[in-house]
Design a protein around this motif. Structure first.
Motif, PDB file in Angstrom:
ATOM      1  N   GLU A  86       0.805  -1.180   0.086  1.00  0.00           N
ATOM      2  CA  GLU A  86       0.021   0.007   0.103  1.00  0.00           C
ATOM      3  C   GLU A  86       0.838   1.356   0.130  1.00  0.00           C
ATOM      4  O   GLU A  86       0.523   2.267  -0.539  1.00  0.00           O
ATOM      5  CB  GLU A  86      -0.995  -0.194   1.242  1.00  0.00           C
ATOM      6  N   GLN A 109       1.436   7.072  -6.750  1.00  0.00           N
ATOM      7  CA  GLN A 109       0.554   7.955  -6.910  1.00  0.00           C
ATOM      8  C   GLN A 109       0.884   9.461  -6.658  1.00  0.00           C
ATOM      9  O   GLN A 109       0.806  10.370  -7.577  1.00  0.00           O
ATOM     10  CB  GLN A 109      -0.694   7.729  -6.076  1.00  0.00           C
ATOM     11  N   ASP A 112       3.817   1.654  -1.285  1.00  0.00           N
ATOM     12  CA  ASP A 112       4.487   1.638  -2.491  1.00  0.00           C
ATOM     13  C   ASP A 112       3.405   2.026  -3.702  1.00  0.00           C
ATOM     14  O   ASP A 112       3.831   3.037  -4.384  1.00  0.00           O
ATOM     15  CB  ASP A 112       4.970   0.071  -2.797  1.00  0.00           C
ATOM     16  N   ALA A 113       2.357   1.753  -3.549  1.00  0.00           N
ATOM     17  CA  ALA A 113       1.269   2.229  -4.453  1.00  0.00           C
ATOM     18  C   ALA A 113       0.843   3.544  -3.974  1.00  0.00           C
ATOM     19  O   ALA A 113       0.704   4.370  -5.127  1.00  0.00           O
ATOM     20  CB  ALA A 113      -0.123   1.586  -4.176  1.00  0.00           C
ATOM     21  N   TRP A 114       0.795   3.831  -2.834  1.00  0.00           N
ATOM     22  CA  TRP A 114       0.700   5.463  -2.407  1.00  0.00           C
ATOM     23  C   TRP A 114       1.977   6.189  -3.193  1.00  0.00           C
ATOM     24  O   TRP A 114       1.621   7.395  -3.615  1.00  0.00           O
ATOM     25  CB  TRP A 114       0.595   5.775  -1.188  1.00  0.00           C
TER      26      TRP A 114
END
Length: 179
Positions: A72, A79, A74-76
């Motif tokens: 999560e 973004q 890494d995804a943030w």
């Protein structure tokens, strides 16, 4: 008292009534119009690719306020710090506990203009300080769930000190890239 001929008053009232009737008729006619664009959508409808806007009075998803870890995080990060065309010299990110302070130092940088992108994820604000030789270039208390880009010019051999502070648990991210 001078008298006005009746025919002049009647003409003025008639012209005014005709003008108002004409404007009312045009308004009613235009209210029913809808122009079709080449994409097949009427002007009053949204296209499927239109960005979704939220009302400022509506609360945002509260789960986006809390720090995350692992995939999560890494995804943030992807973004808030999307790929850039400029040359990236330093990127930092991580998690801070409440009342924690983290300080990181970049390698010496060549002279030029740089963008310093700052982002955080927390229920509270996070403080960022970017300094060179004890001179603060950026001092910002960032409201989380937004990113901020600052532009600075640096002489050759500059080393930046980036300090991040949080009063509550937080994720932080920053990137120093040449423009």
């Amino acid at each position: 008292m001078p008298t006005v001929p009746v025919s002049s008053v009647a003409r003025t009232r008639t012209a005014t009534a005709v003008g108002l009737s004409w404007m009312l008729a045009m308004a009613m006619a235009l209210a029913g119009c809808a122009y079709e664009y080449d994409d097949g959508f009427a002007s009053g409808t949204e296209s499927p690719s239109a960005p979704e806007f939220t009302d400022a009075a509506l609360p945002r998803d509260p789960s986006t306020r809390w720090p995350v870890s692992g995939a999560e995080l890494d995804a943030w990060l992807a973004q808030v710090l999307p790929a850039t065309e400029g040359q990236v010299f330093h990127t930092g990110y991580g998690t801070l506990e409440a009342d924690e302070v983290r300080e990181e130092i970049t390698a010496p940088l060549p002279s030029g203009s740089y963008s310093v992108t700052l982002a955080c994820r927390s229920p509270r604000r996070v403080s960022f300080t970017v300094a060179h030789e004890n001179k603060e270039l950026v001092e910002l208390e960032l409201r989380c769930r937004t990113s901020r880009v600052n532009v600075v010019y640096l002489p050759a051999g500059s080393v930046l000190t980036i300090k991040v502070e949080a009063n509550a648990g937080a994720n932080f991210a920053y990137r120093v890239s040449r423009i």
